[in-house]
Each structure stands twice: as C-alpha cells, then as structure tokens.
Design a protein around this motif. Structure first.
Motif, PDB file in Angstrom:
ATOM      1  N   UNK A 206       0.873  -1.172   0.000  1.00 40.68           N
ATOM      2  CA  UNK A 206       0.000   0.000   0.000  1.00 40.68           C
ATOM      3  C   UNK A 206       0.911   1.224   0.000  1.00 40.68           C
ATOM      4  N   UNK A 207       0.806   2.080  -1.041  1.00 44.06           N
ATOM      5  CA  UNK A 207       1.751   3.184  -1.220  1.00 44.06           C
ATOM      6  C   UNK A 207       1.033   4.519  -1.393  1.00 44.06           C
ATOM      7  N   UNK A 208       1.698   5.571  -0.942  1.00 42.42           N
ATOM      8  CA  UNK A 208       1.230   6.928  -1.158  1.00 42.42           C
ATOM      9  C   UNK A 208       2.157   7.665  -2.096  1.00 42.42           C
ATOM     10  N   UNK A 209       1.593   8.501  -2.950  1.00 41.31           N
ATOM     11  CA  UNK A 209       2.369   9.311  -3.888  1.00 41.31           C
ATOM     12  C   UNK A 209       1.922  10.755  -3.773  1.00 41.31           C
ATOM     13  N   UNK A 210       2.889  11.673  -3.761  1.00 40.31           N
ATOM     14  CA  UNK A 210       2.564  13.091  -3.676  1.00 40.31           C
ATOM     15  C   UNK A 210       2.070  13.613  -5.019  1.00 40.31           C
ATOM     16  N   UNK A 211       1.115  14.515  -4.959  1.00 35.03           N
ATOM     17  CA  UNK A 211       0.566  15.134  -6.164  1.00 35.03           C
ATOM     18  C   UNK A 211       0.308  16.600  -5.868  1.00 35.03           C
ATOM     19  N   UNK A 212       0.958  17.483  -6.606  1.00 44.18           N
ATOM     20  CA  UNK A 212       0.730  18.908  -6.421  1.00 44.18           C
ATOM     21  C   UNK A 212      -0.692  19.270  -6.838  1.00 44.18           C
ATOM     22  N   UNK A 213      -1.311  20.171  -6.086  1.00 43.39           N
ATOM     23  CA  UNK A 213      -2.642  20.647  -6.468  1.00 43.39           C
ATOM     24  C   UNK A 213      -2.624  21.258  -7.860  1.00 43.39           C
TER      25      UNK A 213
END
Length: 428
Positions: free
Chosen positions: A240-247
């Motif tokens: 289970x992974x999280x990835x950053x995403x700019x608004x």
C-alpha cells in the motif's frame, strides 16, 4: 459499466490544438530571437513526428494540427483517441530547448476541436492564463525586473531537475506511516514514496519542486512519480503506497484518462493507492480539481490532504474534497510545543480535521516529546524520523537496484504513430 466520466473524441473533430502555455513568458523574458528559435524547434519536432508542413499551423501560443488530412492519408492510427495528442505533446516537451545560454522546457496542453465546419483560425483566442507565479506577460506593457529574475532562476533550477528525471537520476525512497493505536514500532498504515537523487546533487530537491510548481511544469514530475508508484503496486500485490501530487497537477490533461482507464481495470491497484495532494501549488480550476479527486475516489483511490496548516490549504477545500486522510504539517507540531502556546492548540486542530475526515495523521515526529504531544492530540496516525527514516531499500524490494522514477513524458515518445503498444498508458 465503466465508472469513468471521460469525454469521447468525435469523429468530426477537425483539429488538434496544442497550447504552448509558457511561450509568451519565454518571449517576454528571453527576447524575440529566442522566441523565434523556440517556434522553429516546435515546427521541426512536429515534422520529425511524421507531420507535413501544410498540416501544421502555428498562431500565437497555439499549434493547430489538421486531423482530416491525417485521416485521409492514413499515416496515423487513431485506434486510441489520445495516442496522437500525447505523442505530439511529449515530442514537444521531452527534451529541453537550448540556444546559447538559454535552456528551457516547454509546457503544453492539448485539446480536440469538435466542429464539423471548416475551422476559422482568426476566431482563436487564448484561454485564461495558467496561474503560475506571474501575470500572463502578453497582457503586460513591460516585464518587471524582479519577476524576470525570479522566472529565470526558477527555470534554471527546474531544468536541472527535469534533466535528472529524463536521465534516470531521480529515485524513490519510502517512509511508513503508523497507526497510533499500535505500538510505534508495530503495524504501519502505508508507505509514502519520496523523491531522492541517486548520487546526490548540489541543488535542493524541495526548492526545485517549488520552482516547477511556480512555472506550471510540476505535472511532468507528478505524472512520473505516480506512474512509477502504480507500476510498483501492480507487481507488489500486498503493498500500500502513497504518492505526492501537487494541487497544480489537478487540471484537465489527457494523461488522467489513461490513469483512470488503468485503475478501472485494476481495482486491486486503485484500492492500495493513496494520493497525497499538496496545496503548495495553485489550483488552476477548482471545479476541475474536485471532479478529478471525485473520480479517483470513485475508482477506490484514497485521497490524503498533505501539509495541512501550511501552504494554500483551507477548510473549504478540505470540506469539498471529502478527503480520506488529513496530514497535519510539522510546522503545527513545532508551534504547539513552543513556550507560551496553549496546550490544546494541536488537539483543537485535530478535532476540527476529524470533523471533516475519518483519519488524521501528524507529520514530522522526531523525538519522544513530539510523540507524546501527538498521542495527547487524539490523532489517528503518525509519521516521522523517530519512527522510521525514509529508505531507498525497503524490506519488500528484493533487488539491489534502486527504484528509478520513470519519466512519463519520455515514455510517451516511444508510442509512434501506427504502433500503439498493448497496455498503452503506462508502458507496462
């Protein structure tokens, strides 16, 4: 039935429009000679893709590609409606444009025209400018020296990071988040993917990312990290992974359609993906951003609002997104432990966030004092150096090689006309 809300490209679309978003900036900042050089480069790159001169019309900040002629000559296969658009956009964006001391990357946006009549190019008007760090220069009588220097400095920093992305020098490190209901060395919630440089660098990665956001170029990096994380999830079935995403990346882009299509076909991947939306960048169009977030959640992706309490974060956006997770920025934790601050400061913020979201995480826990404050606040989860450092070699990765961030734009250039490979969209 497909759960996606995707527009269909009509057969009678007459033109593909490519908007060169930062072209006016380049003309204002680098002069008419470099501007002319950029246009010549754009023309040549499109010719190298197999277009003919009479199929390309450059007008202002726009390039129009005549689709009817392409269809008649059958030189481009349109079995996938986005294949041609993304190939051409990638061809323009992939490599930097260099002349003397000037070195820049283009930013393009693509759209089809739905018009059964002959398209009148005299009616073409620029859309609302992309909101980056400056007012659109085409509307200015003169360019302020301070902004000019800021833009050039930002571009110089952004070019270095995009060069490293293109050459495979950016890699992923992973840092887990832990449930507070468990012992802090026990069960983790998920692991956040973080950008690192494979061999070290003399520029600051956070500063380069901020420059990409101000220039409107952040989506290339975000798409690359997200694509790399999705690829990992497709092969590591327990992860289970999280990835950053700019608004700033939450805007209409044909790439989103490929991601949605893939996640719709792989719900097992979607349900193990957490997108951490950072509000340090400016949202170009809030209704579009909210629509994209809703579509992602409809597919099973969880949305986390990152760095809450800093940047441009607001309670209004929090309420509208119906986020699954809120991550409170470390700056709030530091303020809560400062002398003279009320003891209930952090607890009050956690309670407010919990009214809008079922899971609240506090970031940046670096010592036992921090951890005790977090426990007293009522937060559900925690992340920080005290609990686990980011690592380039996570326990689930059994290869000696580092996990490279795959450049999404570079991958696009491999999809040549008439040869759309199986699995188009992510290249795997």
């Amino acid at each position: 039935m497909c759960r996606l809300d995707l527009p269909e490209i009509a057969q009678y679309s007459t033109h593909l429009r490519l908007w060169l978003v930062n072209l006016s900036y380049l003309k204002a900042l680098y002069g008419p000679q470099f501007h002319a050089f950029v246009l010549d480069t754009v023309q040549q790159r499109l010719l190298d893709c197999g277009l003919n001169t009479d199929e390309i019309l450059i007008q202002g900040d726009f390039v129009l590609i005549a689709l009817k002629q392409l269809s008649k000559q059958n030189r481009f296969e349109r079995t996938h409606p986005n294949a041609l658009a993304q190939l051409l956009g990638a061809a323009l964006e992939c490599d930097p444009i260099t002349q003397d001391e000037h070195r820049i990357y283009l930013h393009t946006q693509m759209a089809y025209h739905y018009d059964s009549r002959q398209y009148d190019t005299d009616l073409l008007h620029p859309p609302t400018p992309n909101p980056c760090s400056h007012t659109h220069p085409a509307t200015l009588a003169a360019w302020h020296k301070v902004w000019a220097k800021t833009y050039r400095d930002d571009m110089s920093l952004a070019v270095r990071m995009l060069d490293d992305l293109q050459t495979g020098m950016l890699v992923l490190a992973f840092q887990p988040l832990f449930h507070l209901s468990e012992h802090h060395k026990s069960k983790d919630f998920y692991e956040e993917a973080l950008i690192r440089h494979s061999s070290g660098t003399d520029y600051s990665l956070p500063e380069a990312i901020a420059a990409l956001e101000r220039l409107g170029l952040i989506s290339r990096l975000d798409r690359s990290v997200l694509g790399s994380v999705v690829k990992l999830l497709s092969t590591q079935t327990a992860l289970c992974l999280g990835a950053n995403l700019s608004a700033g990346s939450l805007q209409d882009d044909l790439w989103w359609q490929d991601l949605f299509s893939y996640l719709d076909s792989r719900p097992d991947v979607a349900q193990r993906l957490i997108l951490e939306v950072t509000e340090t960048g400016t949202i170009a169009h809030k209704p579009t951003a909210l629509r994209l977030i809703a579509q992602l959640q409809n597919l099973g992706v969880r949305i986390a609002l990152d760095d809450t309490g800093s940047g441009n974060s607001t309670l209004a956006f929090l309420a509208q997104t119906h986020a699954d997770i809120i991550k409170i920025d470390r700056s709030i934790l530091l303020r809560a432990r400062s002398p003279g601050q009320p003891a209930h400061l952090l607890r009050n913020l956690v309670n407010v966030c919990a009214d809008y979201c079922p899971y609240v995480v506090i970031e940046g826990v670096e010592d036992e004092t921090d951890l005790e404050l977090v426990r007293q606040s009522g937060a559900h989860g925690v992340q920080g150096y005290l609990l686990a450092l980011p690592t380039l070699t996570p326990s689930w990765w059994d290869s000696p090689a580092l996990i490279t961030v795959q450049d999404a734009v570079l991958v696009r250039t491999q999809f040549y006309p008439g040869h759309v490979p199986q699995g188009y969209g992510f290249g795997f």
